[in-house]
Every structure is written in structure tokens, then in C-alpha cells.
Design a protein around this motif. Structure first.
Motif, PDB file in Angstrom:
ATOM      1  N   HIS A  94      40.023 -28.757 -83.034  1.00 35.47           N
ATOM      2  CA  HIS A  94      39.694 -28.508 -84.426  1.00 35.47           C
ATOM      3  C   HIS A  94      40.741 -29.193 -85.294  1.00 35.47           C
ATOM      4  O   HIS A  94      41.933 -29.136 -84.991  1.00 35.47           O
ATOM      5  N   LEU A 103      39.314 -21.885 -96.730  1.00 36.55           N
ATOM      6  CA  LEU A 103      39.705 -20.493 -96.515  1.00 36.55           C
ATOM      7  C   LEU A 103      41.217 -20.402 -96.693  1.00 36.55           C
ATOM      8  O   LEU A 103      41.925 -21.405 -96.561  1.00 36.55           O
ATOM      9  N   GLU A 107      43.320 -17.104 -92.655  1.00 37.33           N
ATOM     10  CA  GLU A 107      41.984 -16.995 -92.070  1.00 37.33           C
ATOM     11  C   GLU A 107      41.582 -18.283 -91.350  1.00 37.33           C
ATOM     12  O   GLU A 107      41.005 -18.247 -90.261  1.00 37.33           O
ATOM     13  N   ALA A 108      41.903 -19.414 -91.943  1.00 37.46           N
ATOM     14  CA  ALA A 108      41.515 -20.696 -91.354  1.00 37.46           C
ATOM     15  C   ALA A 108      42.181 -20.923 -90.004  1.00 37.46           C
ATOM     16  O   ALA A 108      41.610 -21.579 -89.117  1.00 37.46           O
ATOM     17  N   LYS A 112      38.160 -17.606 -85.305  1.00 42.14           N
ATOM     18  CA  LYS A 112      36.896 -17.467 -86.025  1.00 42.14           C
ATOM     19  C   LYS A 112      36.867 -18.342 -87.259  1.00 42.14           C
ATOM     20  O   LYS A 112      35.878 -19.020 -87.544  1.00 42.14           O
ATOM     21  N   GLY A 113      37.980 -18.350 -88.003  1.00 43.39           N
ATOM     22  CA  GLY A 113      38.036 -19.157 -89.219  1.00 43.39           C
ATOM     23  C   GLY A 113      37.952 -20.635 -88.926  1.00 43.39           C
ATOM     24  O   GLY A 113      37.237 -21.391 -89.604  1.00 43.39           O
ATOM     25  N   ALA A 115      36.559 -22.057 -86.384  1.00 44.30           N
ATOM     26  CA  ALA A 115      35.203 -22.380 -85.957  1.00 44.30           C
ATOM     27  C   ALA A 115      34.274 -22.541 -87.155  1.00 44.30           C
ATOM     28  O   ALA A 115      33.295 -23.306 -87.101  1.00 44.30           O
ATOM     29  N   GLN A 116      34.584 -21.848 -88.266  1.00 43.64           N
ATOM     30  CA  GLN A 116      33.739 -21.910 -89.461  1.00 43.64           C
ATOM     31  C   GLN A 116      34.028 -23.142 -90.321  1.00 43.64           C
ATOM     32  O   GLN A 116      33.102 -23.778 -90.831  1.00 43.64           O
ATOM     33  N   VAL A 117      35.301 -23.469 -90.488  1.00 50.04           N
ATOM     34  CA  VAL A 117      35.645 -24.471 -91.506  1.00 50.04           C
ATOM     35  C   VAL A 117      36.236 -25.764 -90.963  1.00 50.04           C
ATOM     36  O   VAL A 117      36.275 -26.771 -91.681  1.00 50.04           O
TER      37      VAL A 117
END
Length: 241
Positions: A94, A103, A107-108, A112-113, A115-117
Motif C-alpha cells: 500500500h 483520512l 486511521e489511514a 482497515k484504513g 485498505a480503504q484509501v
């Protein structure tokens, strides 16, 4: 299990039990890269080092134990390459860009973060790495280390060495609890790498005798392991180019 694997297993067992019994980590840390107490302190100690201040790119494992270091790197304006858990993607990293997170860093930098951003990238899209942050179960003052036994840190570093992204200028660090720093010898094989510094909440320990592989040691990998990691399976099909 060969003699070296057995010796490493016994060291892991000893350190996990010592760390938990000594109050250095939660009771559920056995079998994991320990989320030890004092992780924020290791991030602060690391941030005070000249090599950290000079760094613009950091590669880190995705374990909770190194979350505080990943957050600090983002807050310090560094690009973070965070390994995809279990390297389960053809693009096994990543990219967390502090200028474009979407984020808060706290969080980033979580699994989980990210994986999202974060964008997933392969080694061909990465820049040279200034600092490698590796999760460890145990490390000694010569810089020898062992993880939890899955071998992903070794493979990640080997990939980056082969790509010319981890070089002699790259600094490898192990943030750990003091109870994870052992006096015993740690047996090493061809694919193992050593760390340049051990970072605890209270001190930074320079380690002599740098040891790094030249790249992936294919002979140490099973067919099942290669098949389970897309980037390795691709290279196997291409003749390990």
C-alpha cells in the motif's frame, strides 16, 4: 522442522512467554508480532534519529505493534509503503502519501484504513526506501532477529533488494519492548536479514555486522508458499526474472 527452525521456535516461545508474564504485552500476544506496551515511545525515539529525519520513504509491516511508527512517519511527511497483509496481492504494498490520505494519519495507517484509501502498488512503481521498519518477536544486540515464523518480512525485503529499492543506504530498524531484546544467539539462514538499530521506548541500540540477502532465496520456498503469494507466482512463471 530442521534444527534451525526448532531453535527459532524455542526462542519465540521463550520471548512470547517472558513478554506476557512480564507485563510487556497483552495476554493474546502469543503467536503474533507482539503489540507491546510502549509502542508510542518507540515512535518518539525513532523520530529523534538523524537517519529518520533525513528519510522521505519508509517501508513498514502492517502489524498493530508498528502502528505508532507508521502514524509518526505520516505526520512527519514521509511516504509510507505498508505491506499488504500476507502479500496477498500482485501489488504487495500500500502507498500512503501524507499529502493525499483522505483520512487522519491514525486511521489511514491502520490495516482497515489503508485498505480503504491507499493505492496498491508493485515494486516497479516504488521509490528507493530510506528506512525499513520490521516487526519482530525477538532481536539480539548483534542485529539478528526473528519474526513470528511466516517469513513475510524476509520476502518483502528480498523483493526490494532485488529491485534496487533497499540498498546499502537503507536503514533497517526493529521497534520492540526491552523484554524482546535477548542475549542469546539467534540462528540465521541465507534468507534472513539483520537490523541496523533496535528501538525500544527507552533507547536506540546500534547493531554491528549488517547482514542482508542478495535477493529471494528460492530454494527456501515451498511450492505452496510460492503459489500463495501472487508476486512470487508471477515471477516463477516468468522464470524468476
Amino acid at each position: 522442522m530442521n534444527d534451525i527452525d526448532q531453535a527459532k521456535h524455542e526462542l519465540r516461545d521463550k520471548v512470547w512467554r517472558r513478554l506476557i508474564d512480564g507485563g510487556g504485552a497483552p495476554d493474546d500476544s502469543y503467536g503474533k508480532i507482539p503489540g507491546f506496551h510502549g509502542t508510542e515511545g518507540t515512535a518518539e525515539m525513532l523520530a529523534g534519529q538523524d537517519f529518520w529525519r533525513r528519510a522521505t520513504t519508509v517501508k513498514a509491516n502492517p502489524d498493530w505493534a508498528q502502528l505508532a511508527v507508521r502514524v509518526r512517519a505520516l505526520k512527519d511527511g514521509k511516504r509510507v509503503y505498508m505491506a499488504v497483509p500476507r502479500m496477498a496481492s500482485p501489488q504487495p504494498f500500500h502507498l500512503l502519501d501524507p499529502e493525499n490520505l483522505g483520512l487522519p494519519p491514525e486511521e489511514a495507517a491502520e490495516k482497515k484504513g489503508a485498505a480503504q484509501v491507499a493505492r496498491r502498488i508493485g515494486v516497479e512503481s516504488m521509490e528507493p526506501v530510506d528506512v525499513v521498519v520490521c516487526g519482530s518477536v525477538a532481536v539480539n544486540r548483534s542485529g539478528a532477529r526473528i519474526g513470528k515464523g511466516a517469513g513475510y518480512s524476509d520476502l518483502e525485503v528480498a523483493l526490494l533488494i532485488e529491485a534496487g529499492l533497499v540498498t546499502e543506504r537503507t536503514v533497517i530498524v526493529a521497534p520492540v519492548h526491552p523484554l524482546q531484546v535477548i542475549e542469546e544467539d539467534i540462528p540465521e539462514t541465507e534468507h534472513d536479514f539483520s537490523v541496523d538499530y533496535i528501538v525500544t521506548p527507552g533507547e536506540v541500540i546500534p547493531c554491528p555486522g549488517r547482514r542482508r540477502p542478495r535477493g529471494i532465496v528460492w530454494g527456501d520456498l515451498t511450492a505452496d508458499k510460492i503459489a500463495a503469494i501472487p508476486v512470487l507466482a508471477q515471477r516463477e512463471r516468468r522464470g524468476r526474472a
